[in-house]
Enzyme design. Structure first.
Site, PDB file in Angstrom:
ATOM      1  N   ALA A 143       0.881  -1.169   0.000  1.00  0.00           N
ATOM      2  CA  ALA A 143       0.000   0.000   0.000  1.00  0.00           C
ATOM      3  C   ALA A 143       0.919   1.218   0.000  1.00  0.00           C
ATOM      4  O   ALA A 143       2.145   1.071  -0.008  1.00  0.00           O
ATOM      5  CB  ALA A 143      -0.906  -0.032   1.220  1.00  0.00           C
ATOM      6  N   GLU A 198       2.456  15.444  19.421  1.00  0.00           N
ATOM      7  CA  GLU A 198       1.799  15.975  18.206  1.00  0.00           C
ATOM      8  C   GLU A 198       0.387  16.466  18.558  1.00  0.00           C
ATOM      9  O   GLU A 198      -0.015  17.563  18.168  1.00  0.00           O
ATOM     10  CB  GLU A 198       1.756  14.857  17.162  1.00  0.00           C
ATOM     11  CG  GLU A 198       0.934  15.111  15.912  1.00  0.00           C
ATOM     12  CD  GLU A 198       0.895  13.854  15.019  1.00  0.00           C
ATOM     13  OE1 GLU A 198       1.963  13.287  14.719  1.00  0.00           O
ATOM     14  OE2 GLU A 198      -0.206  13.443  14.611  1.00  0.00           O
ATOM     15  N   TYR A 199      -0.348  15.681  19.322  1.00  0.00           N
ATOM     16  CA  TYR A 199      -1.702  16.079  19.749  1.00  0.00           C
ATOM     17  C   TYR A 199      -1.646  17.386  20.543  1.00  0.00           C
ATOM     18  O   TYR A 199      -2.448  18.290  20.347  1.00  0.00           O
ATOM     19  CB  TYR A 199      -2.323  15.006  20.643  1.00  0.00           C
ATOM     20  CG  TYR A 199      -3.046  13.873  19.959  1.00  0.00           C
ATOM     21  CD1 TYR A 199      -2.424  13.112  18.981  1.00  0.00           C
ATOM     22  CD2 TYR A 199      -4.340  13.527  20.327  1.00  0.00           C
ATOM     23  CE1 TYR A 199      -3.076  12.043  18.387  1.00  0.00           C
ATOM     24  CE2 TYR A 199      -5.009  12.472  19.741  1.00  0.00           C
ATOM     25  CZ  TYR A 199      -4.376  11.727  18.778  1.00  0.00           C
ATOM     26  OH  TYR A 199      -5.028  10.673  18.199  1.00  0.00           O
ATOM     27  N   LYS A 227       7.659   6.481  19.455  1.00  0.00           N
ATOM     28  CA  LYS A 227       6.749   6.949  18.390  1.00  0.00           C
ATOM     29  C   LYS A 227       5.391   7.326  18.994  1.00  0.00           C
ATOM     30  O   LYS A 227       4.769   8.318  18.602  1.00  0.00           O
ATOM     31  CB  LYS A 227       6.578   5.874  17.311  1.00  0.00           C
ATOM     32  CG  LYS A 227       5.536   6.221  16.239  1.00  0.00           C
ATOM     33  CD  LYS A 227       5.885   7.495  15.497  1.00  0.00           C
ATOM     34  CE  LYS A 227       5.051   7.745  14.240  1.00  0.00           C
ATOM     35  NZ  LYS A 227       3.630   7.925  14.402  1.00  0.00           N
ATOM     36  N   HIS A 238      -6.041   6.076  55.736  1.00  0.00           N
ATOM     37  CA  HIS A 238      -5.040   5.715  54.726  1.00  0.00           C
ATOM     38  C   HIS A 238      -3.625   6.117  55.138  1.00  0.00           C
ATOM     39  O   HIS A 238      -2.679   5.826  54.420  1.00  0.00           O
ATOM     40  CB  HIS A 238      -5.401   6.343  53.382  1.00  0.00           C
ATOM     41  CG  HIS A 238      -6.642   5.762  52.792  1.00  0.00           C
ATOM     42  ND1 HIS A 238      -6.744   4.442  52.437  1.00  0.00           N
ATOM     43  CD2 HIS A 238      -7.862   6.310  52.521  1.00  0.00           C
ATOM     44  CE1 HIS A 238      -7.949   4.204  51.955  1.00  0.00           C
ATOM     45  NE2 HIS A 238      -8.653   5.320  51.999  1.00  0.00           N
ATOM     46  N   GLY A 257       5.350  10.749   9.608  1.00  0.00           N
ATOM     47  CA  GLY A 257       5.434  11.708   8.500  1.00  0.00           C
ATOM     48  C   GLY A 257       4.595  11.363   7.287  1.00  0.00           C
ATOM     49  O   GLY A 257       4.551  12.128   6.324  1.00  0.00           O
ATOM     50  N   GLY A 258       3.922  10.186   7.336  1.00  0.00           N
ATOM     51  CA  GLY A 258       3.013   9.854   6.240  1.00  0.00           C
ATOM     52  C   GLY A 258       3.734   9.472   4.960  1.00  0.00           C
ATOM     53  O   GLY A 258       4.957   9.300   4.924  1.00  0.00           O
ATOM     54  N   ASN A 289       2.129   1.679  13.200  1.00  0.00           N
ATOM     55  CA  ASN A 289       1.950   2.389  14.475  1.00  0.00           C
ATOM     56  C   ASN A 289       1.471   1.408  15.550  1.00  0.00           C
ATOM     57  O   ASN A 289       0.386   1.566  16.107  1.00  0.00           O
ATOM     58  CB  ASN A 289       0.892   3.487  14.309  1.00  0.00           C
ATOM     59  CG  ASN A 289       1.517   4.869  14.233  1.00  0.00           C
ATOM     60  OD1 ASN A 289       2.655   5.082  14.661  1.00  0.00           O
ATOM     61  ND2 ASN A 289       0.766   5.810  13.703  1.00  0.00           N
ATOM     62  N   GLY A 301       4.165   1.279   2.252  1.00  0.00           N
ATOM     63  CA  GLY A 301       5.115   0.229   1.886  1.00  0.00           C
ATOM     64  C   GLY A 301       5.757   0.530   0.544  1.00  0.00           C
ATOM     65  O   GLY A 301       6.977   0.395   0.363  1.00  0.00           O
TER      66      GLY A 301
HETATM   67  C1  6PG Z   1       2.810  10.578  11.906  1.00  0.00           C
HETATM   68  C2  6PG Z   1       1.511  10.702  12.613  1.00  0.00           C
HETATM   69  C3  6PG Z   1       0.636   9.530  12.364  1.00  0.00           C
HETATM   70  C4  6PG Z   1      -0.741   9.704  12.961  1.00  0.00           C
HETATM   71  C5  6PG Z   1      -1.616  10.554  12.121  1.00  0.00           C
HETATM   72  C6  6PG Z   1      -3.050  10.697  12.575  1.00  0.00           C
HETATM   73  O1  6PG Z   1       3.787  10.758  12.575  1.00  0.00           O
HETATM   74  O2  6PG Z   1       2.834  10.354  10.696  1.00  0.00           O
HETATM   75  O3  6PG Z   1       1.741  10.805  13.966  1.00  0.00           O
HETATM   76  O4  6PG Z   1       1.271   8.423  12.875  1.00  0.00           O
HETATM   77  O5  6PG Z   1      -1.338   8.478  13.081  1.00  0.00           O
HETATM   78  O6  6PG Z   1      -1.049  11.810  12.062  1.00  0.00           O
HETATM   79  O7  6PG Z   1      -3.242  10.512  13.904  1.00  0.00           O
HETATM   80  P1  6PG Z   1      -4.674  10.741  14.567  1.00  0.00           P
HETATM   81  O8  6PG Z   1      -5.701  10.157  13.636  1.00  0.00           O
HETATM   82  O9  6PG Z   1      -4.650  10.038  15.856  1.00  0.00           O
HETATM   83  O10 6PG Z   1      -4.817  12.214  14.666  1.00  0.00           O
END
Ligand code: 6PG
Length: 478
Positions: A13, A191-192, A184, A454, A131-132, A104, A16
Site C-alpha cells: 500500500a 503531536e496532539y 513513536k 489511609h 510523517g506519512g 503504528n 510500503g
Molecule cells: C505521523 C503521525 C501519524 C498519525 C496521524 C493521525 O507521525 O505520521 O503521527 O502516525 O497516526 O497523524 O493521527 P490521529 O488520527 O490520531 O490524529
C-alpha cells in the site's frame, strides 16, 4: 534465485510502496511482495526504473530472494494484520533473520512479538516511521527498537533512507524491544498537544480579537520565521489561508468542528497514567478532541450563560497577538517536558536506556513535530549535567521567565472572555504546581486519613501516621 536483495518490503500500500522506492533510490536492492500481485506489478510498471527491485510472487520466493541475515519489512495497519504477516513469514525464516514492523503498533504488542520471535532465534524490530506517505518516500524520521544486533545489520539501511538535518540522519537505535514504538507513541502524544495549542492560539486570535482566518494565517507565517518555526505552524498557515472553492468561505469555516483520532494520543495518556507521569498537556489535547465530538452535549449546552464581555479592546488588544505567541511557546515547552518525562519513565520501567537528546535530534526532520526548537532539547541532554525536568534547563528556564507574564495574561483573558484554552491553562497550572514549595496535596492526605485511615507522612519525622479522627484526635504511628 540469483538476485540477493538487501531488504524486502511486504504489503505495498502507499506507505510500503514509498519506503520500498526510497530504499531503491538509495541504491539498495529491494525485494517486493504483496498479497495480491497486481500491486507489485503496478509498482514495477510505474517506478521499476527508480532502482533495483526484485518483484516476487509468493512468500517463499520473497524470502528466498533476501540476502542473509534477511531483513524483511512489514507495512500493514497496526493490530491483527501484523500478527497475520508474522505468522506467514516467521516459519520461513532462519535464526538471525529479522522482521521489521513499521506500523503504528502499541509498544506492548511489540514487546510481546519481540519476545515470541526471540524465542525462535529471530529478531523483531518495531520501528516508528512518522510523517506519512510523503516522508516515507523522501525521508522520514525513523525510530527503531529491537536488539543492538538487529540494528547493526539494519541501521545503516534505515539511516540511508531517513531524513537528514545538518547532514545527520534522523534515525537512531532507540533501545531494545518496544522502545521504538513507545517513543513513536509519545511523539504522537506531543503531536496532539502541539496541534491543540496551535488551535487554541488560532481560536483566541479569532474570537478575542476578531481576526479573519486569512489574517491569522499571516500571523502564523510570521511566527514560523522565529523560534516557533515548525512543520505544524507552517501547515497551519496553509490551512487557515485556504478558501473553500464551493462556497468562497474560509476553508476552516466549512469543516465540521469535530476532531477525530486513531488512538495513539489516547495510548500515550493511558500509558502515562499507568506509569504515574503527569502529561496533562497531552491529556487535555486528547480530551479536547473527545469533547469536540460530543455533538449532543455541545448542542444541549448552547444556552449556558457566558461572560458579558466578548472580545478584547484597547491596549490589551494591541499586545495580545504577541502575548499569544509567548503563551504558545511556553505551553509547547511544557508539552515537550511532559513527553520527555514520560520517555524517561518508560525507559526506566522497561530498562531501555533511552537518550532523550538523541530522540529530540531525530525528531528534527521527517516527522510531524519537526521543529527548530528541538535542537535546544538535544543540547539540554547532551551534557553531563542533565536537569530533572526540561523546564529548569537554562535555555528553557529563561524562555519561560520571559513568557510567563504574557502567558498568564492570555490564560486570564481566555477565562474572562469565556473562551476555552485547556492546553494553555493546563500547561500553566503544571508550571505553577512544579514551582510551588507546598501543594494542597497535604490536605488531600488529611482527607484520606480522615475517611479511610489511609495514613500520611509528616514533614518533620519519618514513618507513617494516623490521627484518631473519630476519637480524641491523638496521632498514632501506623
Ligand atoms: C505521523 C503521525 C501519524 C498519525 C496521524 C493521525 O507521525 O505520521 O503521527 O502516525 O497516526 O497523524 O493521527 P490521529 O488520527 O490520531 O490524529
Amino acid at each position: 534465485m540469483a538476485e540477493q536483495a538487501d531488504i524486502g518490503v511486504t504489503r505495498l500500500a502507499v506507505m510500503g510502496r514509498n519506503l520500498a522506492r526510497n530504499f531503491a533510490r538509495h541504491g539498495h536492492t529491494v525485494a517486493l511482495h504483496n498479497r495480491t500481485e497486481a500491486r507489485t506489478q503496478a509498482l514495477m510498471a510505474e517506478f521499476g526504473g527508480e532502482g533495483n527491485f526484485v518483484p516476487t510472487e509468493s512468500a517463499q520466493q520473497f524470502v528466498a530472494s533476501l540476502a542473509r541475515p534477511r531483513r524483511l519489512m512489514v507495512m500493514v495497519k497496526a493490530g491483527a494484520p501484523t500478527d497475520t504477516v508474522i505468522d506467514e513469514f516467521a516459519p520461513l525464516l532462519e535464526p538471525g533473520d529479522m522482521i521489521v514492523d513499521g506500523g503504528n503498533a502499541h509498544f506492548a504488542d511489540t514487546r510481546r512479538r519481540e519476545a515470541a520471535l526471540r524465542d525462535r532465534g529471530l529478531h523483531f524490530v518495531g520501528t516508528g516511521v512518522p510523517g506519512g506517505e510523503e516522508r516515507a518516500l523522501h525521508g522520514p524520521s525513523i525510530m527503531p527498537g529491537g536488539s543492538a544486533e538487529a540494528y547493526a545489520s539494519l541501521g545503516p539501511l534505515l539511516e540511508d533512507i531517513s531524513a537528514k538535518v545538518d547532514d545527520e540522519p534522523c534515525c537512531t537505535h532507540i533501545g531494545p524491544d518496544g522502545a521504538g514504538h513507545f517513543v513513536k507513541m509519545v511523539h504522537n502524544g506531543i503531536e496532539y498537544a502541539d496541534m491543540q495549542l496551535i488551535a487554541e492560539a488560532y481560536d483566541l486570535l479569532r474570537r478575542a480579537l476578531g481576526m479573519t482566518p486569512a489574517r491569522i494565517a499571516e500571523v502564523f507565517r510570521t511566527w514560523n520565521q522565529g523560534r516557533l518555526e515548525s512543520y505544524l505552524i507552517e501547515i497551519t498557515a496553509e490551512v487557515l489561508g485556504h478558501t473553500d472553492a464551493a462556497t468562497g468561505k474560509p476553508f476552516v469555516d466549512v469543516v465540521l468542528d469535530q476532531a477525530e483520532q486513531k488512538g495513539t494520543g489516547r495510548w500515550t495518556v493511558q500509558t502515562a497514567l499507568d506509569l504515574g507521569i503527569p502529561v496533562s498537556g497531552i491529556a487535555e489535547a486528547v480530551f479536547a478532541r473527545s469533547l469536540s465530538g460530543h455533538a449532543d452535549l455541545r448542542d444541549a449546552s448552547q444556552g449556558l450563560p457566558g461572560p458579558a464581555g466578548r472580545s478584547l479592546g484597547g491596549s490589551a488588544a494591541e499586545s495580545f497577538t504577541d502575548d499569544v505567541e509567548q503563551a504558545l511557546y511556553a505551553s509547547k515547552i511544557v508539552a515537550y517536558a511532559q513527553g520527555v518525562h514520560q520517555i524517561q519513565a518508560g525507559s526506566q520501567e522497561y530498562g531501555w536506556g533511552i537518550d532523550p537528546g538523541a530522540v529530540a535530534k531525530i525528531w528534527r526532520g521527517g516527522c510531524i513535530i519537526r521543529a527548530r526548537f528541538l535542537n535546544r532539547i538535544t543540547e539540554t541532554y547532551s551534557g553531563t549535567d542533565q536537569p530533572v525536568t526540561l523546564l529548569t534547563a537554562p535555555y528553557f528556564r529563561e524562555a519561560l521567565q520571559a513568557a510567563q507574564d504574557a502567558w498568564r495574561r492570555v490564560v486570564s483573558s481566555a477565562a474572562e472572555l469565556g473562551l476555552p484554552a485547556p492546553g494553555f491553562s493546563a500547561a500553566l497550572a503544571y508550571y505553577d504546581a512544579l514551582r510551588s514549595p507546598r501543594l494542597p496535596a497535604a490536605l488531600i492526605q488529611g482527607q484520606r486519613d480522615f475517611f479511610g485511615a489511609h495514613t500520611y507522612r509528616r514533614t518533620d519525622r519519618d514513618g507513617a501516621f494516623h490521627t484518631l479522627w473519630g476519637g480524641d484526635r491523638t496521632e498514632q504511628s501506623a
